[in-house]
Design a protein around this motif. Structure first.
Motif, short mmCIF file in Angstrom:
data_model
loop_
_atom_site.label_atom_id
_atom_site.label_comp_id
_atom_site.label_asym_id
_atom_site.label_seq_id
_atom_site.Cartn_x
_atom_site.Cartn_y
_atom_site.Cartn_z
N VAL A 6 0.83 -1.22 0.00
CA VAL A 6 0.00 0.00 0.00
C VAL A 6 0.86 1.25 0.00
CG1 VAL A 6 -2.04 -1.10 1.01
CG2 VAL A 6 -0.39 0.02 2.51
N ASN A 7 2.05 1.19 0.57
CA ASN A 7 2.95 2.33 0.52
C ASN A 7 3.37 2.62 -0.92
OD1 ASN A 7 4.60 4.35 2.06
ND2 ASN A 7 6.24 3.28 0.99
N ARG A 8 3.61 1.57 -1.70
CA ARG A 8 3.97 1.76 -3.11
C ARG A 8 2.79 2.31 -3.91
NH1 ARG A 8 9.29 -0.35 -5.08
NH2 ARG A 8 10.21 -1.00 -3.14
N MET A 9 1.59 1.86 -3.61
CA MET A 9 0.40 2.41 -4.28
C MET A 9 0.28 3.90 -3.95
SD MET A 9 -2.51 -0.46 -3.69
CE MET A 9 -1.93 -2.09 -3.32
N GLU A 12 2.79 5.88 -5.89
CA GLU A 12 2.42 6.08 -7.30
C GLU A 12 1.40 7.20 -7.46
OE1 GLU A 12 3.17 4.89 -10.50
OE2 GLU A 12 4.94 4.24 -9.42
N LEU A 13 0.49 7.31 -6.51
CA LEU A 13 -0.58 8.29 -6.62
C LEU A 13 -0.22 9.67 -6.07
CD1 LEU A 13 -3.47 5.88 -5.66
CD2 LEU A 13 -3.00 6.81 -7.93
N PHE A 14 0.66 9.73 -5.08
CA PHE A 14 1.00 11.00 -4.44
C PHE A 14 2.42 11.48 -4.77
CE2 PHE A 14 -2.62 9.89 -1.85
CZ PHE A 14 -3.18 11.11 -1.53
N GLY A 15 3.23 10.64 -5.37
CA GLY A 15 4.60 11.03 -5.67
C GLY A 15 5.59 10.64 -4.59
N THR A 16 5.14 10.56 -3.35
CA THR A 16 5.96 10.14 -2.21
C THR A 16 5.13 9.19 -1.37
OG1 THR A 16 7.02 12.31 -2.17
CG2 THR A 16 7.28 10.95 -0.22
N GLY A 17 5.76 8.16 -0.87
CA GLY A 17 5.04 7.21 -0.04
C GLY A 17 4.85 7.71 1.38
N ILE A 59 -8.04 5.11 -2.28
CA ILE A 59 -7.11 6.24 -2.14
C ILE A 59 -7.53 7.39 -3.04
CG2 ILE A 59 -4.72 6.98 -2.49
CD1 ILE A 59 -3.88 4.09 -1.73
N VAL A 60 -7.90 7.10 -4.28
CA VAL A 60 -8.28 8.14 -5.23
C VAL A 60 -9.57 8.85 -4.81
CG1 VAL A 60 -9.04 8.50 -7.62
CG2 VAL A 60 -7.04 7.13 -7.17
N MET A 61 -10.44 8.16 -4.14
CA MET A 61 -11.70 8.77 -3.68
C MET A 61 -11.54 9.54 -2.37
SD MET A 61 -13.84 7.99 -6.06
CE MET A 61 -15.44 8.28 -5.39
N SER A 63 -10.37 12.43 0.34
CA SER A 63 -10.28 13.89 0.25
C SER A 63 -8.81 14.34 0.16
CB SER A 63 -10.97 14.55 1.44
OG SER A 63 -10.39 14.14 2.65
N ALA A 64 -7.89 13.56 0.69
CA ALA A 64 -6.47 13.90 0.59
C ALA A 64 -6.02 13.89 -0.86
CB ALA A 64 -5.62 12.92 1.41
N TYR A 65 -6.49 12.91 -1.63
CA TYR A 65 -6.09 12.82 -3.03
C TYR A 65 -6.80 13.87 -3.89
CZ TYR A 65 -5.06 10.98 -7.63
OH TYR A 65 -4.62 10.85 -8.92
N GLN A 66 -8.05 14.18 -3.58
CA GLN A 66 -8.86 15.04 -4.44
C GLN A 66 -8.65 16.53 -4.22
OE1 GLN A 66 -12.95 13.80 -4.28
NE2 GLN A 66 -12.47 11.76 -5.02
N GLN A 67 -7.81 16.91 -3.29
CA GLN A 67 -7.62 18.34 -3.06
C GLN A 67 -6.71 18.99 -4.10
OE1 GLN A 67 -6.10 18.85 0.89
NE2 GLN A 67 -4.66 17.19 0.65
#
Length: 177
Positions: A6-9, A12-17, A59-61, A63-67
């Motif tokens: 999950v850290n690698r996922m 990939e989505l945030f740029g930093t784990g 993760i994509v859904m 609020s941290a990702y969608q800001q």
């Protein structure tokens, strides 16, 4: 295993784990910035029977990702590395995904999953320079398959991928820069 996955996922989505040193997840690596979040995501991953699609959607859904990625001046001084997740990080796509995005935008992307590697068009002058290279271009829609399927020959790496910072295949690459 679940925490590393999950850290690698997240990376990939945030740029930093959540653990910034994803290539060194042990005792010598950085501690997690949000250990409770990492533990919860790992337990959710196990609970969902290791469903990667479920985790990415979760993760994509969030609020941290969608800001917004807009960096507010008051937060830049207080949290320059964005460890508080007060904004979304700006991301740079890896080389293979840049090619996929270009093919998708042009309407040429062939979304077939699986199968053998492809060899898209490459300048003949480059193929001549390589030592004993045999580059037989893929025909038809196969040449427009995802970048993931491009045959990588060390003596002549595919120039489009190298242009967009694909890692050097001569050394290991635990994390793309």
């Amino acid at each position: 295993t679940a925490r590393v996955a999950v850290n690698r996922m997240w990376q990939e989505l945030f740029g930093t784990g959540i653990v910034a040193t994803s290539e060194d997840f042990g005792t010598r690596g950085d501690p997690p910035t949000h250990p409770e979040l990492l533990d919860w995501l790992a337990s959710e991953f196990v609970r969902s029977s290791w469903d990667v699609k479920h985790m990415i959607k979760l993760i994509v859904m969030s609020s941290a990702y969608q800001q917004s990625s807009y960096a507010r001046p008051e937060l830049e001084q207080r949290d320059p590395r964005n460890t508080l997740l007060a904004r979304q990080n700006r991301l740079r796509l890896p080389a293979e995904l840049i090619r996929d995005a270009m093919l998708q935008a042009s309407g040429l992307l062939n979304p077939v999953v699986g199968g053998k590697s492809i060899r898209p068009a490459m300048p003949a002058s480059l193929v001549k320079v390589a030592y004993r290279a045999k580059w037989q271009e893929s025909e038809g829609p196969d040449r427009y398959r995802r970048g993931l399927y491009i045959f990588f020959q060390r003596s002549i790496p595919y120039p489009e991928l190298m242009l967009f910072d694909a890692p050097n295949s001569m050394v290991t690459c635990p994390r793309r820069e």
